[in-house]
Design an enzyme around this catalytic site. Structure first.
Site, PDB file in Angstrom:
ATOM      1  N   SER A   1      -4.756   2.430 -18.410  1.00 33.30           N
ATOM      2  CA  SER A   1      -6.057   2.786 -17.836  1.00 33.30           C
ATOM      3  C   SER A   1      -6.528   4.184 -18.212  1.00 33.30           C
ATOM      4  O   SER A   1      -7.640   4.571 -17.861  1.00 33.30           O
ATOM      5  CB  SER A   1      -6.017   2.656 -16.316  1.00 33.30           C
ATOM      6  OG  SER A   1      -5.072   3.551 -15.773  1.00 33.30           O
TER       7      SER A   1
ATOM      8  N   GLY B   1       0.821  -1.197   0.000  1.00 37.14           N
ATOM      9  CA  GLY B   1       0.000   0.000   0.000  1.00 37.14           C
ATOM     10  C   GLY B   1       0.851   1.241   0.000  1.00 37.14           C
ATOM     11  O   GLY B   1       2.083   1.183   0.132  1.00 37.14           O
ATOM     12  N   PRO B   2       0.244   2.384  -0.160  1.00 39.55           N
ATOM     13  CA  PRO B   2       0.991   3.649  -0.202  1.00 39.55           C
ATOM     14  C   PRO B   2       1.611   3.979   1.158  1.00 39.55           C
ATOM     15  O   PRO B   2       1.254   3.385   2.179  1.00 39.55           O
ATOM     16  CB  PRO B   2      -0.073   4.667  -0.601  1.00 39.55           C
ATOM     17  CG  PRO B   2      -1.360   4.050  -0.188  1.00 39.55           C
ATOM     18  CD  PRO B   2      -1.203   2.580  -0.347  1.00 39.55           C
ATOM     19  N   PRO B   3       2.528   4.924   1.194  1.00 41.56           N
ATOM     20  CA  PRO B   3       3.173   5.296   2.473  1.00 41.56           C
ATOM     21  C   PRO B   3       2.177   5.910   3.449  1.00 41.56           C
ATOM     22  O   PRO B   3       1.222   6.578   3.057  1.00 41.56           O
ATOM     23  CB  PRO B   3       4.231   6.330   2.051  1.00 41.56           C
ATOM     24  CG  PRO B   3       4.434   6.123   0.595  1.00 41.56           C
ATOM     25  CD  PRO B   3       3.138   5.635   0.057  1.00 41.56           C
ATOM     26  N   GLY B   4       2.420   5.662   4.730  1.00 38.74           N
ATOM     27  CA  GLY B   4       1.651   6.325   5.769  1.00 38.74           C
ATOM     28  C   GLY B   4       0.352   5.669   6.160  1.00 38.74           C
ATOM     29  O   GLY B   4      -0.426   6.248   6.912  1.00 38.74           O
ATOM     30  N   VAL B   5       0.096   4.434   5.684  1.00 37.41           N
ATOM     31  CA  VAL B   5      -1.173   3.788   6.036  1.00 37.41           C
ATOM     32  C   VAL B   5      -1.006   2.837   7.220  1.00 37.41           C
ATOM     33  O   VAL B   5      -1.977   2.199   7.630  1.00 37.41           O
ATOM     34  CB  VAL B   5      -1.754   3.025   4.828  1.00 37.41           C
ATOM     35  CG1 VAL B   5      -2.112   3.990   3.721  1.00 37.41           C
ATOM     36  CG2 VAL B   5      -0.791   1.961   4.324  1.00 37.41           C
ATOM     37  N   GLY B   6       0.201   2.711   7.778  1.00 36.11           N
ATOM     38  CA  GLY B   6       0.370   1.919   8.993  1.00 36.11           C
ATOM     39  C   GLY B   6       0.900   0.525   8.772  1.00 36.11           C
ATOM     40  O   GLY B   6       0.708  -0.342   9.623  1.00 36.11           O
ATOM     41  N   LYS B   7       1.606   0.286   7.651  1.00 38.17           N
ATOM     42  CA  LYS B   7       2.101  -1.064   7.380  1.00 38.17           C
ATOM     43  C   LYS B   7       3.170  -1.484   8.386  1.00 38.17           C
ATOM     44  O   LYS B   7       3.126  -2.587   8.924  1.00 38.17           O
ATOM     45  CB  LYS B   7       2.668  -1.133   5.954  1.00 38.17           C
ATOM     46  CG  LYS B   7       1.692  -0.768   4.862  1.00 38.17           C
ATOM     47  CD  LYS B   7       2.285  -0.961   3.477  1.00 38.17           C
ATOM     48  CE  LYS B   7       3.489  -0.077   3.249  1.00 38.17           C
ATOM     49  NZ  LYS B   7       3.173   1.351   3.279  1.00 38.17           N
ATOM     50  N   THR B   8       4.125  -0.615   8.623  1.00 36.84           N
ATOM     51  CA  THR B   8       5.236  -0.969   9.515  1.00 36.84           C
ATOM     52  C   THR B   8       4.782  -1.108  10.962  1.00 36.84           C
ATOM     53  O   THR B   8       5.130  -2.073  11.658  1.00 36.84           O
ATOM     54  CB  THR B   8       6.343   0.089   9.411  1.00 36.84           C
ATOM     55  OG1 THR B   8       6.769   0.187   8.061  1.00 36.84           O
ATOM     56  CG2 THR B   8       7.524  -0.275  10.290  1.00 36.84           C
TER      57      THR B   8
ATOM     58  N   LYS C   1      -8.305   4.366  -6.689  1.00 31.76           N
ATOM     59  CA  LYS C   1      -8.772   5.408  -7.617  1.00 31.76           C
ATOM     60  C   LYS C   1     -10.062   6.052  -7.118  1.00 31.76           C
ATOM     61  O   LYS C   1     -10.234   7.275  -7.224  1.00 31.76           O
ATOM     62  CB  LYS C   1      -8.971   4.808  -9.005  1.00 31.76           C
ATOM     63  CG  LYS C   1      -7.662   4.407  -9.675  1.00 31.76           C
ATOM     64  CD  LYS C   1      -7.895   3.750 -11.023  1.00 31.76           C
ATOM     65  CE  LYS C   1      -6.568   3.385 -11.683  1.00 31.76           C
ATOM     66  NZ  LYS C   1      -6.746   2.714 -12.980  1.00 31.76           N
TER      67      LYS C   1
END
Length: 785
Positions: free
Chosen positions: A683, A360-367, A726
């Site tokens: 797309s 996912g994109p940065p800053g969504v809480g993956k780490t 999107k």
């Protein structure tokens, strides 16, 4: 005559006959006093010389290849017996003499005719050469501490006599001494001696330095050995054991809780350590390896929590949303719990570890999700940063033959965690590179394959390590950058970003409390209204995550703390929507779709980047010139092909779309703004068709409409990826209607309900229908004009 001899330096009047004594392995120069053992021939020569009035004889070197040209006129000092019972004569060299022809003699001695060589006059050059040579000789004698000889040399003033003292030295060969004997010129002799002596001193200095180094090294080793023996004796008297000894390693290995194959390998290395010398570099390698093996938690495992509901509570308390990840972790925990209840913890020699990649994109809480998962499972947590790693040895470890060899990051992570079943977070796995040192992504194939990682072999350990109980979590921003073979070994869980409502909830429950604490504020001192939090999410940050959102909250709280500290405000401070401009400045983002589509030929598309979803404006225009297509905006090959397909479709269906074919016979320019950003993918096909028709008909595209989908030459709309991201981008940018491919309708199940409520999502199969519904009516365009 020797080539070194000057004929002018001889005196024919001084020719006379003397008995000659040929001496092997000895060269006598004028001024030398030497003992010569006497055999029968030598005894005859001595007797013949003593029988003459002068008592002189000629001493010359015996040569194998030729008859000698020069010798030394010598006098007999003494004849007697030397230790061993042999008779010897002590002779003293006096003058150089050139040897002529043999003459008849008396008795058994050999007589030759000789001519004395007169010494040339002493010049300034000779004096300087003698001084230079004397300096070298004194330096050599001082190194040997021959003080009596130094006094004798210091008293010598005759350059020729000084040069002839070289007959005593040991560093000159017999060949060199014969050359000095045959060289009558003093200057030439001194030059030769200066060169030879200087070379010898240089060689001696190098040899002495090497000898000193060797001696110092041996002394250091002997000193260390002695000190170690004394230290061992002291420890023995104190009842303490030697911590670094081989016996101690053997005890530690035998007492450690190790698997059988690991214990056998460790004992083999202990045996090598016992046989190796303390000074051998191999002992250091073996000790480091044994320490690494003994520090690993081979038989240590933590017990997983069996409280499924409690684990879900922990996950919900730490992170808002992310239901897919939370459901997968709870499922994993539930299966582990049931297997434990039925005695199926290990099946086929393997545990039940899982491998998931959070994309996912940065800053969504993956780490940060990794720590929450470890806390929910009751496991140890360790993070391995892979961003920028290019060396395969970082994963698999170095061979022990390399200097500074270390185990790989996986083994180090296990050791750091202290258990064999931790949660290992492989951060930024899509940023792994490759170069001449290998491909780390390829080395991860065995680590992340549940069917293989129970026998993972690190190059440094060279032992099988069971990783099947490890829960691997990997994070990535762009799934396409992960090699397909590696991605196939992991479960893909996509985190597409947060909605505006999600961001407000996250800010209220997570970000604000954390930033209040960092700013030394409490809840009663400052509050944010929901309107202010929503305004920050809508117009100050347009990101899929909340990283920038948190920075802006921190900035506002710092300003609040400043006003309270300076006394310009009183508690409690309430930050409302109207106050944001004072704390954060003007909004960074404003709705721009209406402004960008205010002219014909501009359509709003939707795209996915490494930073999440975003809107993409396609601009078209027709200019005079040769019919053709001009593309700008740093487009990739696939996107260029989409533009060519879109133009071909519009030309082929001009009548159906209400387009004047003459407009398309000009130069068609398609531009995608943000020209510094590379763009690619199929797309944008439907967006390009819509923009071209808008330009050709003069009808504007509706400002609240966005679209995505690949288009074919016959106008079919094909499915694309990233629908959820999107649609989130469409909501953030204020769009109301979004056209998507019909075959992507199933993807709407993953879209949050509040997003679907805010948008009219229309699945389509024909691009002509999208054009018809996206363009404003022709009458509206005329009225606006």
């Amino acid at each position: 005559m020797s080539e070194n001899q000057n004929p002018d330096q001889t005196n024919a009047d001084q020719s006379y006959s003397v008995p000659v004594l040929f001496v092997p392995d000895l060269v006598v120069l004028p001024g030398m006093v030497v003992p010569i053992p006497l055999d029968d021939a030598a005894q005859a020569t001595i007797d013949a010389a003593r029988a003459t009035e002068s008592g002189k004889l000629l001493v010359a070197p015996r040569l194998d290849d030729r008859y000698p040209s020069f010798g030394v006129i010598a006098s007999i000092v003494q004849v007697g017996r030397i230790p061993g019972g042999q008779t010897a004569a002590v002779v003293k060299g006096e003058k150089r003499a050139q040897i002529g022809s043999g003459t008849p003699g008396h008795g058994a001695a050999l007589w030759v005719e000789v001519t004395e060589v007169t010494e040339p006059a002493i010049t300034d050059e000779v004096t300087e050469l003698a001084a230079e040579y004397k300096k070298l000789v004194l330096a050599m004698l001082q190194r040997r501490e021959a003080w009596q000889i130094i006094d004798a040399v210091n008293k010598m003033t005759d350059p020729s006599a000084l040069a002839d003292t070289s007959g005593y030295v040991s560093w000159l060969t017999d060949v060199q001494k014969r050359e000095l004997l045959e060289t009558a010129d003093v200057a030439t002799r001194l030059r030769l001696l200066t060169e030879w002596t200087g070379d010898h001193i240089a060689e001696t200095e190098v040899s002495d330095k090497i000898a000193d180094d060797v001696r110092n090294g041996m002394e250091k080793q002997q000193k260390e050995f002695l000190l170690r023996q004394q230290l061992n004796a002291i420890r023995k008297e104190l009842g303490e054991d030697e911590p670094d000894g081989a016996d101690d390693y053997r005890t530690r290995v035998e007492q450690a809780d190790l698997p059988d194959d690991v214990r056998a390998a460790a004992l083999r290395e202990v045996g090598k350590l016992e046989r190796a010398s303390d000074q051998s570099p191999e002992t250091g390698w073996i000790r480091t390896w044994l320490d690494t093996v003994l520090d690993l938690p081979w038989q240590v495992k933590t017990d997983d929590s069996t409280d499924v509901a409690g684990a879900r509570t922990i996950l919900d308390a730490d992170h808002h949303g992310l239901d897919d990840v939370k459901d997968r972790i709870v499922e994993y925990l539930a299966v582990r719990s049931r297997r434990a209840q039925r005695g199926l913890q290990v099946v086929g020699g393997r545990g039940s570890g899982a491998v998931m990649v959070l994309a996912g994109p940065p800053g969504v809480g993956k780490t940060s999700l990794g720590e929450s998962v470890a806390r929910a499972l009751g496991r140890k947590f360790v993070r391995v940063a892979l961003g920028g790693v290019r060396d395969e040895a970082e994963i698999r470890g170095h061979r022990r033959t390399y200097v500074g060899a270390l185990p790989g990051r996986i083994v180090r992570a296990i050791g750091e965690a202290g258990s064999m079943n931790p949660v290992v977070l492989l951060d930024e796995i899509d940023k792994v590179g490759s170069d001449y040192r290998g491909d780390p992504a390829a080395a991860l194939l065995e680590v992340l394959d549940p069917a293989q990682n129970h026998t993972f072999r690190d190059h440094y350990l060279d032992l099988d390590l069971d990783l099947s109980d490890v829960l691997f979590l990997a994070t990535a921003n762009v799934v396409e950058n992960i090699p397909s073979a590696l991605l196939d070994r992991m479960e893909l869980v996509t985190l597409d970003g947060y909605t505006e409502d999600d961001k407000v909830a996250i800010a209220r429950d997570y970000l604000l409390p954390r930033q209040r604490e960092r700013a030394a504020l409490v809840d009663d001192e400052v509050t944010f209204t929901d309107a202010a939090l929503r305004e920050i999410a809508a117009n100050y940050t347009r990101e899929p995550g909340v990283r920038q959102y948190e920075r802006l909250l921190a900035k506002a709280l710092r300003k609040v703390a400043t006003t309270l500290e300076s006394g310009s405000a009183t508690v409690p401070v309430t930050v409302d929507e109207a106050d944001l401009k004072d704390y954060l400045g003007r909004p960074r983002f404003t709705p721009e779709a209406a402004e960008r589509t205010a002219v014909p030929g501009v359509a709003t598309g939707l795209a996915v980047t490494g930073m999440g979803g975003d809107v993409l404006f396609i601009e078209t225009t027709a200019t005079t010139g040769e019919p053709g297509l001009k593309l700008t905006g740093q487009l990739g090959d696939v996107m260029k092909e989409s533009a060519q397909i879109a133009l071909s479709y519009v030309r082929a269906h001009a009548d159906e779309l209400g387009v004047d074919p003459a407009v398309l016979d000009k130069t068609i320019h398609v531009h995608v703004p943000a020209g510094a950003v590379p763009k690619d993918g199929p797309s944008a096909g439907v967006t390009m068709v819509t923009a071209l028709v808008s330009m050709a008909t003069g009808r504007k595209v509706r400002a609240d409409v966005g679209m995505t989908g690949e288009v074919t030459l016959n106008g079919r709309v094909l499915p694309i990826g990233g629908v959820k991201q999107k649609l989130l981008a469409a909501q953030r940018n204020g769009l109301r209607t979004v056209f998507i491919p019909q075959r992507n309708e199933a993807d709407l199940d993953d879209v949050p309900a509040e997003v679907l409520d805010a948008l009219e999502v229309v699945p389509m199969t024909d691009v002509a229908e999208i054009v018809r519904r996206a363009l404003e009516p022709a009458g509206a365009a005329a009225a606006a004009a």
